[in-house]
Design an enzyme around this catalytic site. Structure first.
Site: not given
Length: 81
Positions: A41-44, A47
């Site tokens: 996962y990252c920022r949403g 991303c």
């Protein structure tokens, strides 16, 4: 696996997540288990870091998936309640 830059991970992350910034993934790839699914996962949803990490991992034989939500959406959801 949190693939955002380390300072973002230190600020807030999902409990239990490993911090492996996407630019450092190749250095740390040997420490990841091949017998478990890896969720990046990252920022949403917009991303690209998680997508890049998943593509790299899958090309090397790992079973990896991208989490659509980012850390902020995860923290606000029912997943942690």
């Amino acid at each position: 696996m949190d693939v955002r830059p380390e300072d973002e991970y230190k600020n807030q992350h999902i409990t239990g997540a490993l911090s492996i910034p996407v630019e450092d993934l190749e250095e740390h790839i040997s420490s990841l288990p091949k017998d478990k699914k890896i969720i990046a996962y990252c920022r949403g949803p917009y991303c690209a870091f998680a997508t890049q990490a998943v593509e790299t991992l899958n090309s090397l034989g790992y079973e990896a998936y991208r989490m659509e939500e980012g850390v902020h959406e995860w923290k606000q959801s029912d997943y942690i309640h």
